[in-house]
Design a protein around this motif. Structure first.
Motif, PDB file in Angstrom:
ATOM      1  N   ARG A 124      -0.041  16.825  -9.086  1.00  0.00           N
ATOM      2  CA  ARG A 124      -0.390  15.635  -9.868  1.00  0.00           C
ATOM      3  C   ARG A 124       0.529  14.515  -9.418  1.00  0.00           C
ATOM      4  NH1 ARG A 124      -0.306  14.210 -16.069  1.00  0.00           N
ATOM      5  NH2 ARG A 124      -1.636  12.375 -15.902  1.00  0.00           N
ATOM      6  N   SER A 125      -0.053  13.522  -8.769  1.00  0.00           N
ATOM      7  CA  SER A 125       0.764  12.476  -8.169  1.00  0.00           C
ATOM      8  C   SER A 125      -0.056  11.209  -8.012  1.00  0.00           C
ATOM      9  CB  SER A 125       1.252  12.959  -6.795  1.00  0.00           C
ATOM     10  OG  SER A 125       2.203  12.072  -6.277  1.00  0.00           O
ATOM     11  N   SER A 126       0.627  10.072  -8.013  1.00  0.00           N
ATOM     12  CA  SER A 126      -0.039   8.781  -7.849  1.00  0.00           C
ATOM     13  C   SER A 126      -0.273   8.510  -6.364  1.00  0.00           C
ATOM     14  CB  SER A 126       0.841   7.689  -8.439  1.00  0.00           C
ATOM     15  OG  SER A 126       0.436   6.431  -7.953  1.00  0.00           O
ATOM     16  N   LEU A 127      -1.277   7.696  -6.082  1.00  0.00           N
ATOM     17  CA  LEU A 127      -1.540   7.323  -4.691  1.00  0.00           C
ATOM     18  C   LEU A 127      -0.632   6.162  -4.279  1.00  0.00           C
ATOM     19  CD1 LEU A 127      -5.448   7.420  -4.578  1.00  0.00           C
ATOM     20  CD2 LEU A 127      -3.839   9.304  -4.454  1.00  0.00           C
ATOM     21  N   GLU A 135     -12.715   2.960  -2.797  1.00  0.00           N
ATOM     22  CA  GLU A 135     -13.582   2.032  -3.549  1.00  0.00           C
ATOM     23  C   GLU A 135     -13.369   2.102  -5.060  1.00  0.00           C
ATOM     24  OE1 GLU A 135     -15.921   5.787  -2.734  1.00  0.00           O
ATOM     25  OE2 GLU A 135     -14.654   4.454  -1.540  1.00  0.00           O
ATOM     26  N   HIS A 136     -12.602   3.107  -5.510  1.00  0.00           N
ATOM     27  CA  HIS A 136     -12.282   3.228  -6.938  1.00  0.00           C
ATOM     28  C   HIS A 136     -10.988   2.496  -7.291  1.00  0.00           C
ATOM     29  CE1 HIS A 136     -15.384   6.255  -7.840  1.00  0.00           C
ATOM     30  NE2 HIS A 136     -15.173   6.651  -6.597  1.00  0.00           N
ATOM     31  N   ILE A 137     -10.379   1.843  -6.297  1.00  0.00           N
ATOM     32  CA  ILE A 137      -9.077   1.188  -6.480  1.00  0.00           C
ATOM     33  C   ILE A 137      -9.249  -0.314  -6.243  1.00  0.00           C
ATOM     34  CG2 ILE A 137      -6.722   1.051  -5.554  1.00  0.00           C
ATOM     35  CD1 ILE A 137      -7.156   3.990  -4.561  1.00  0.00           C
ATOM     36  N   GLU A 138      -8.529  -1.144  -7.013  1.00  0.00           N
ATOM     37  CA  GLU A 138      -8.605  -2.590  -6.777  1.00  0.00           C
ATOM     38  C   GLU A 138      -8.115  -2.889  -5.360  1.00  0.00           C
ATOM     39  OE1 GLU A 138      -7.199  -1.323  -9.481  1.00  0.00           O
ATOM     40  OE2 GLU A 138      -8.259  -2.174 -11.213  1.00  0.00           O
ATOM     41  N   GLU A 139      -8.847  -3.792  -4.709  1.00  0.00           N
ATOM     42  CA  GLU A 139      -8.556  -4.082  -3.291  1.00  0.00           C
ATOM     43  C   GLU A 139      -7.105  -4.478  -3.046  1.00  0.00           C
ATOM     44  OE1 GLU A 139     -11.294  -6.305  -0.722  1.00  0.00           O
ATOM     45  OE2 GLU A 139     -12.688  -6.274  -2.419  1.00  0.00           O
ATOM     46  N   TYR A 140      -6.533  -5.277  -3.951  1.00  0.00           N
ATOM     47  CA  TYR A 140      -5.188  -5.796  -3.706  1.00  0.00           C
ATOM     48  C   TYR A 140      -4.136  -4.681  -3.713  1.00  0.00           C
ATOM     49  CZ  TYR A 140      -3.938  -5.433  -8.681  1.00  0.00           C
ATOM     50  OH  TYR A 140      -3.664  -4.947  -9.934  1.00  0.00           O
ATOM     51  N   ARG A 141      -4.466  -3.523  -4.272  1.00  0.00           N
ATOM     52  CA  ARG A 141      -3.500  -2.416  -4.329  1.00  0.00           C
ATOM     53  C   ARG A 141      -3.539  -1.540  -3.076  1.00  0.00           C
ATOM     54  NH1 ARG A 141      -3.661   0.771  -9.852  1.00  0.00           N
ATOM     55  NH2 ARG A 141      -1.492   1.128  -9.281  1.00  0.00           N
ATOM     56  N   LEU A 142      -4.570  -1.712  -2.282  1.00  0.00           N
ATOM     57  CA  LEU A 142      -4.771  -0.806  -1.143  1.00  0.00           C
ATOM     58  C   LEU A 142      -3.730  -0.931  -0.018  1.00  0.00           C
ATOM     59  CD1 LEU A 142      -8.666  -0.890  -0.890  1.00  0.00           C
ATOM     60  CD2 LEU A 142      -7.257   0.991  -1.735  1.00  0.00           C
ATOM     61  N   MET A 183      -1.806   2.154   1.897  1.00  0.00           N
ATOM     62  CA  MET A 183      -1.963   2.400   3.333  1.00  0.00           C
ATOM     63  C   MET A 183      -0.623   2.392   4.058  1.00  0.00           C
ATOM     64  SD  MET A 183      -4.992   3.113   4.210  1.00  0.00           S
ATOM     65  CE  MET A 183      -5.145   2.731   5.955  1.00  0.00           C
ATOM     66  N   LYS A 184       0.231   1.463   3.655  1.00  0.00           N
ATOM     67  CA  LYS A 184       1.552   1.384   4.285  1.00  0.00           C
ATOM     68  C   LYS A 184       2.324   2.679   4.036  1.00  0.00           C
ATOM     69  CE  LYS A 184       5.448  -1.605   4.960  1.00  0.00           C
ATOM     70  NZ  LYS A 184       6.503  -2.344   4.337  1.00  0.00           N
ATOM     71  N   MET A 185       2.226   3.169   2.809  1.00  0.00           N
ATOM     72  CA  MET A 185       2.936   4.399   2.466  1.00  0.00           C
ATOM     73  C   MET A 185       2.400   5.580   3.286  1.00  0.00           C
ATOM     74  SD  MET A 185       3.806   5.723  -1.308  1.00  0.00           S
ATOM     75  CE  MET A 185       2.106   6.060  -1.748  1.00  0.00           C
ATOM     76  N   ILE A 186       1.083   5.662   3.396  1.00  0.00           N
ATOM     77  CA  ILE A 186       0.490   6.781   4.142  1.00  0.00           C
ATOM     78  C   ILE A 186       0.891   6.720   5.619  1.00  0.00           C
ATOM     79  CG2 ILE A 186      -1.679   7.803   4.957  1.00  0.00           C
ATOM     80  CD1 ILE A 186      -2.946   6.952   2.284  1.00  0.00           C
TER      81      ILE A 186
END
Length: 214
Positions: A94-97, A117-124, A128-131
């Protein structure tokens, strides 16, 4: 007489598309040389994770999901298969993206299947940087609806699901992937589902493949 414009044909199409999506991702993961550790990021109720549990060559499978309810349902599906010798038990996390979790670092594969597509665009961009910068998977798969294809579903201007924050055209998705790429990955764009010559495929997929040089 059959209702061509009713809900049913669309519903059936969506179910078939789900299956096609999972099949395609499973096939692509199976074809990878490096696939010992796999993360299903935003794994929901575990439908894709369960299928990944049967892929030969995977030694560690993490199902990462922020929703407790979805996670409980997923765990039930995993437990059902405890006795199956060819099934690799996934580890539910159980973890946040959006917050760094060191358990997800340096894995071979991370999959975001119909998640963005389930996430607000500005949060993406933060995600992505984290991944790509912190987790640095060898391969990252991202799938999302192709908005252009919606014309074939008689939906007007709506999205395919009421919970979608956006749906992108092929150009928008490709631009976004390129803008969020750190430069250490090669990108390959493909489609999933029945192709239309004007509108493309119902689902679009990008494979981020880490360059061997870094």
């Amino acid at each position: 007489h059959t209702q061509q414009k009713g809900d049913q044909p669309i519903k059936e199409t969506v179910i078939r598309l789900n299956d096609r999506r999972y099949e395609t991702i499973i096939q692509k993961v199976s074809d990878l040389e490096k696939k010992a550790s796999v993360v299903d990021l935003g794994s929901g109720e575990g439908k894709l994770t369960v299928k990944l549990g049967y892929v030969k060559g995977i030694k560690e499978l993490l199902a990462v999901e922020p929703s407790e309810m979805a996670m409980t349902r997923a765990s039930r599906q995993f437990t059902k298969r405890t006795q199956e010798s060819d099934f690799l038990q996934p580890t539910p996390i159980r973890s946040s993206l959006f917050y760094y979790d060191n358990r997800l670092q340096n894995k071979d594969v991370i999959i975001l299947c119909e998640v963005i597509e389930h996430i607000e665009e500005y949060r993406l961009p933060k995600m992505m940087k984290m991944i790509l910068t912190n987790y640095r998977p060898h391969t990252l798969f991202i799938s999302t609806p192709n908005y252009e294809y919606n014309q074939l579903y008689n939906m007007g201007d709506g999205y395919r699901h009421s919970d979608h924050r956006f749906e992108w055209t092929r150009d928008q998705f490709q631009t976004w992937c390129k803008e969020n790429n750190t430069g250490f990955y090669d990108l390959t764009f493909t489609g999933i589902g029945e192709e239309h010559e004007q509108f493309g495929h119902p689902t679009q997929l990008c494979q981020f493949q880490r360059k061997e040089t870094d």
